[in-house]
Design an enzyme around this catalytic site. Structure first.
Site, PDB file in Angstrom:
ATOM      1  N   ASP A 514       0.805  -1.080  -0.052  1.00  0.00           N
ATOM      2  CA  ASP A 514      -0.037   0.012  -0.078  1.00  0.00           C
ATOM      3  C   ASP A 514       0.732   0.982  -0.083  1.00  0.00           C
ATOM      4  O   ASP A 514       1.810   1.354   0.721  1.00  0.00           O
ATOM      5  CB  ASP A 514      -0.844   0.024   1.229  1.00  0.00           C
ATOM      6  CG  ASP A 514      -2.154   1.041   1.173  1.00  0.00           C
ATOM      7  OD1 ASP A 514      -2.283   1.619  -0.065  1.00  0.00           O
ATOM      8  OD2 ASP A 514      -2.503   1.378   2.260  1.00  0.00           O
ATOM      9  N   CYS A 559      -7.940  -0.906  -6.513  1.00  0.00           N
ATOM     10  CA  CYS A 559      -7.000  -1.354  -5.268  1.00  0.00           C
ATOM     11  C   CYS A 559      -8.012  -0.797  -4.284  1.00  0.00           C
ATOM     12  O   CYS A 559      -9.278  -1.545  -3.971  1.00  0.00           O
ATOM     13  CB  CYS A 559      -5.829  -0.481  -5.457  1.00  0.00           C
ATOM     14  SG  CYS A 559      -5.979   1.378  -5.899  1.00  0.00           S
ATOM     15  N   SER A 560      -7.702   0.154  -3.432  1.00  0.00           N
ATOM     16  CA  SER A 560      -8.417   0.629  -1.953  1.00  0.00           C
ATOM     17  C   SER A 560      -9.431   1.830  -2.742  1.00  0.00           C
ATOM     18  O   SER A 560     -10.604   1.752  -2.799  1.00  0.00           O
ATOM     19  CB  SER A 560      -7.752   0.700  -1.010  1.00  0.00           C
ATOM     20  OG  SER A 560      -8.706   1.178   0.057  1.00  0.00           O
ATOM     21  N   ILE A 563      -6.960   4.552  -7.308  1.00  0.00           N
ATOM     22  CA  ILE A 563      -6.136   5.602  -8.268  1.00  0.00           C
ATOM     23  C   ILE A 563      -4.760   5.411  -8.189  1.00  0.00           C
ATOM     24  O   ILE A 563      -4.063   5.729  -9.373  1.00  0.00           O
ATOM     25  CB  ILE A 563      -6.394   7.103  -7.659  1.00  0.00           C
ATOM     26  CG1 ILE A 563      -6.271   7.179  -6.156  1.00  0.00           C
ATOM     27  CG2 ILE A 563      -7.866   7.609  -7.848  1.00  0.00           C
ATOM     28  CD1 ILE A 563      -6.248   8.593  -5.290  1.00  0.00           C
ATOM     29  N   GLY A 564      -4.101   5.055  -7.130  1.00  0.00           N
ATOM     30  CA  GLY A 564      -2.589   4.678  -7.020  1.00  0.00           C
ATOM     31  C   GLY A 564      -2.199   3.427  -7.888  1.00  0.00           C
ATOM     32  O   GLY A 564      -1.665   3.363  -9.059  1.00  0.00           O
ATOM     33  N   ARG A 565      -2.520   2.171  -7.152  1.00  0.00           N
ATOM     34  CA  ARG A 565      -2.080   0.971  -7.753  1.00  0.00           C
ATOM     35  C   ARG A 565      -2.841   0.765  -8.958  1.00  0.00           C
ATOM     36  O   ARG A 565      -2.233   0.134 -10.115  1.00  0.00           O
ATOM     37  CB  ARG A 565      -2.074  -0.162  -6.987  1.00  0.00           C
ATOM     38  CG  ARG A 565      -0.952   0.023  -5.985  1.00  0.00           C
ATOM     39  CD  ARG A 565      -1.450  -1.236  -4.849  1.00  0.00           C
ATOM     40  NE  ARG A 565      -2.379  -0.667  -3.796  1.00  0.00           N
ATOM     41  CZ  ARG A 565      -2.448  -1.227  -2.620  1.00  0.00           C
ATOM     42  NH1 ARG A 565      -1.870  -2.493  -2.191  1.00  0.00           N
ATOM     43  NH2 ARG A 565      -3.303  -0.801  -1.541  1.00  0.00           N
ATOM     44  N   GLN A 603      -1.226   7.827  -7.761  1.00  0.00           N
ATOM     45  CA  GLN A 603      -1.182   8.656  -6.560  1.00  0.00           C
ATOM     46  C   GLN A 603       0.052   8.965  -5.860  1.00  0.00           C
ATOM     47  O   GLN A 603       0.063  10.176  -5.086  1.00  0.00           O
ATOM     48  CB  GLN A 603      -1.921   7.802  -5.457  1.00  0.00           C
ATOM     49  CG  GLN A 603      -2.625   8.370  -4.198  1.00  0.00           C
ATOM     50  CD  GLN A 603      -3.410   7.334  -3.476  1.00  0.00           C
ATOM     51  OE1 GLN A 603      -3.364   6.319  -3.359  1.00  0.00           O
ATOM     52  NE2 GLN A 603      -4.055   8.070  -2.415  1.00  0.00           N
TER      53      GLN A 603
END
Length: 642
Positions: A514, A559-560, A563-565, A603
């Site tokens: 994360d 992901c959660s 946006i990031g992963r 992100q």
């Protein structure tokens, strides 16, 4: 003539109108049938894409003050009379309308951006009323003959390109820059980088002699070495007549209407041998504009003031336009040199520049009170223009919301659906989205729990033969394949209402930390390759039952926060697809495009750097590169940096 619509097209038009007109506190009044059809034709009656185009178009017009255009009032009246922008009474060999911007007539100190854009949009609105223009598009000539540096306005050029390339319901076929002076070379290089999409290959700098290779002399005005006599005042008279007859082109409240007199003059045109005549005024009626012509070689903007829907679905950008793959092209060797020269600090600074830009859209629907609890994080919301719209349940308008956005892939519109990790309360909507979007593959790049915190609801049964029911859907697990980096679960999705079943392949990457990146890109690259292979296998298995894009329906990625992963996965997939297709990449352009559809994607700066290093690692593994010398890449970083 009016374009006849199929039953499905009529339903799509009604859906479009309901979606737009039901919005709370809409300032520009109701959208008409003809306007709806115009935008739907531009996007092949894909309602979500048409709404996105409409939203972008409307946002630009409101932002730039283009919502009420009255050519009888100042300053628009004087701006139009300068003749700096006009539509020719002729077409190119493909029937595209021809627009000309004469640079030496533009004086930035005397004409604001808003004033100039109003003059351009006012005339384009009239041109777009013609169904031939809707079908064949527009050629834009930027005539720099006798212009000086003081006539050039870089920011205005960007605004016009931005509007035409993705915020206007007409296809920009070609941009021809005529007799560009030497001083224009530097800003032109920057403008070409700004145009990162397929339009870039349609921008040409030409001499007067070369111009005839694009447009025949009979269709060019004398000022550009052609044979056509042009009277701009005749065109303006036609615009006035057309806009008073149809003041909603292409959106309500754009145009002119004399409320006091409730009347206007109508202009009758006769086009003879390609020459523009003087107008003959007569009392206006509701009949169509009368046209006669002695030649089939000249098609005039005055041929018909058609108020009906477009007759072709080709207006607007095609499926391959506005997609990844046409930005700054770097070979892998050039990318290696770029990464080495910039170093980690330089790439992180580049990411900071991207991140500092404000969002490219609104979050109105995501902020509606009843929708707020459906968002996992209050600071990560969905754009309105690209959001996935679910079917309504029992007429409840709020039931169409899910925290998810469409994202384009390489030469594929809506290749991905980027979404958050489902909440318990949104899992039913998640599976409804999977069903309605015909999704075959789900990619999950997070664990359910990380560092003792919930990141995603366990929305699928992880054990073989496990079953879970969510609303009208039952999810059954039929196989699980686990290894050290990822787990693949074969699912059967059952629609309890229709008793239909579909196979779904769920891919969970488990070795991605994360807020960070994997220590090695190898596992992630292998995972991505297998996901793509699985999508291909499942699309092939559909056979003739799948009539969409060859790469299949959207892959759902989450992901959660989504946006990031999620953004990193999509960036790598797009860049790898482009590399294998044409041998070049554009990481920054890809990230910027993704962020324009899914806010805040990529992100962390480390994720942006990882995309560069992973792509180089991929290129070496596939033989696109023999090696990569990144000596000094981490130079300048603090000792305690990751």
């Amino acid at each position: 003539m009016a374009a006849s619509l199929t039953h499905d097209q009529e339903c799509a038009t009604k859906n479009f109108i309901e979606l737009i007109n039901s919005r709370p506190k809409r300032k520009l009044g109701p959208v008409s049938w003809s306007t709806a059809v115009k935008f739907l034709f531009a996007r092949k009656f894909d309602v979500s894409r048409a709404v996105a185009l409409f939203d972008q178009h409307e946002a630009i017009r409101q932002r730039e003050g283009l919502t009420r255009l009255d050519s009888t009032e100042e300053p628009l009246k004087s701006e139009l009379q300068t003749g700096k922008f006009t539509i020719l009474p002729s077409r190119d060999s493909t029937d595209a309308a021809i627009a000309v911007f004469t640079a030496h007539k533009h004086v930035p100190t005397l004409s604001t951006h808003q004033m100039t854009l109003q003059g351009v949009v006012y005339q384009l609105d009239v041109a777009l009323q013609n169904p031939t223009t809707q079908k064949a598009g527009i050629v834009f000539i930027y005539d720099m003959t006798n212009s000086k540096y003081s006539n050039f306005d870089y920011d205005l050029s960007q605004k016009i390109l931005t509007m035409l390339k993705g915020g206007y319901p007409a296809r920009l076929k070609k941009v021809l820059i005529v007799t560009a002076p030497l001083w224009f070379k530097a800003p032109f290089k920057i403008l070409r980088l700004f145009v990162r999409e397929k339009l870039r290959e349609r921008v040409f700098t030409v001499s007067l002699a070369q111009l005839t290779a694009h447009i025949k002399r009979e269709s060019l005005p004398t000022q550009l070495g052609g044979l056509l006599q042009v009277d701009h005042n005749v065109w303006l008279s036609h615009c006035l007549q057309s806009m008073t007859t149809c003041p909603e082109s292409p959106l309500p409240l754009y145009g002119n209407w004399n409320k006091k007199k409730k009347s206007y003059n109508k202009v009758e045109f006769n086009i003879v041998d390609g020459k523009t005549p003087s107008p003959q005024k007569k009392l206006a009626t509701n009949s169509d504009l009368e046209i006669s012509s002695s030649t089939n070689n000249v098609d005039s903007w005055a041929e018909e003031a058609n108020l009906n829907p477009p007759s072709s679905a080709s207006s607007g950008f095609s499926d391959d336009d506005s997609l990844h793959g046409e930005g700054a092209a770097l070979t892998m060797q050039q990318l290696v040199e770029y990464v080495r020269d910039r170093g980690r600090p330089g790439l992180m600074q580049e990411y900071a520049e991207i991140r500092s830009r404000p969002p490219d859209g609104n979050f109105t629907v995501a902020k509606i009170r009843s929708n707020l609890p459906k968002n996992r994080y209050t600071d990560v919301l969905c754009y309105d223009h690209s959001r996935v719209i679910l079917s309504e349940i029992d007429g409840e308008t709020d039931s169409d919301y899910i925290h998810a956005n469409f994202v384009d892939g390489y030469k594929q519109k809506n290749a991905f659906i980027n979404t958050q990790g489902p909440l318990l309360k949104t899992t039913t909507d998640f599976w409804r989205m999977v069903w309605e979007q015909n999704t075959l593959v789900i990619v999950m790049t997070t664990r359910v729990m990380e560092r003792g915190r919930p990141k995603c609801h366990q929305y699928w049964p992880s054990d073989i033969d496990g079953e879970t029911t969510y609303g009208e859907f039952k999810v059954r697990s039929v196989a699980v394949d686990s290894n050290s980096d990822y787990t693949v679960t074969s699912l059967v999705l059952i629609n309890l209402k229709t008793e239909e079943t579909r196979d779904i392949s769920h891919w969970q990457f488990t070795s991605w930390p994360d807020y960070g990146v994997p220590h090695s890109a190898k596992a992630m690259l292998e995972f991505l390759e297998k996901v793509r292979r699985q999508q291909t296998v499942m699309v092939t298995a559909l056979g003739d039952t799948w009539a969409g894009h060859p790469r299949g329906p959207p892959i759902i990625v989450h992901c959660s926060a989504g946006i990031g992963r999620t953004g990193t996965f999509c960036t790598l997939d797009i860049c790898i697809s482009r590399l294998e297709d044409v041998g070049t990449v554009d990481i920054r352009g890809t990230v910027e495009k993704i962020r324009s559809q899914r806010a805040y994607s990529i992100q962390m700066p480390d994720q942006y750097v990882f995309c560069h290093l992973a792509l180089i690692e991929y290129a070496i593994s596939k033989g696109h590169l023999q090696s990569a010398d990144l000596t000094g890449f981490d130079q300048g970083m603090d000792d305690d940096s990751d």
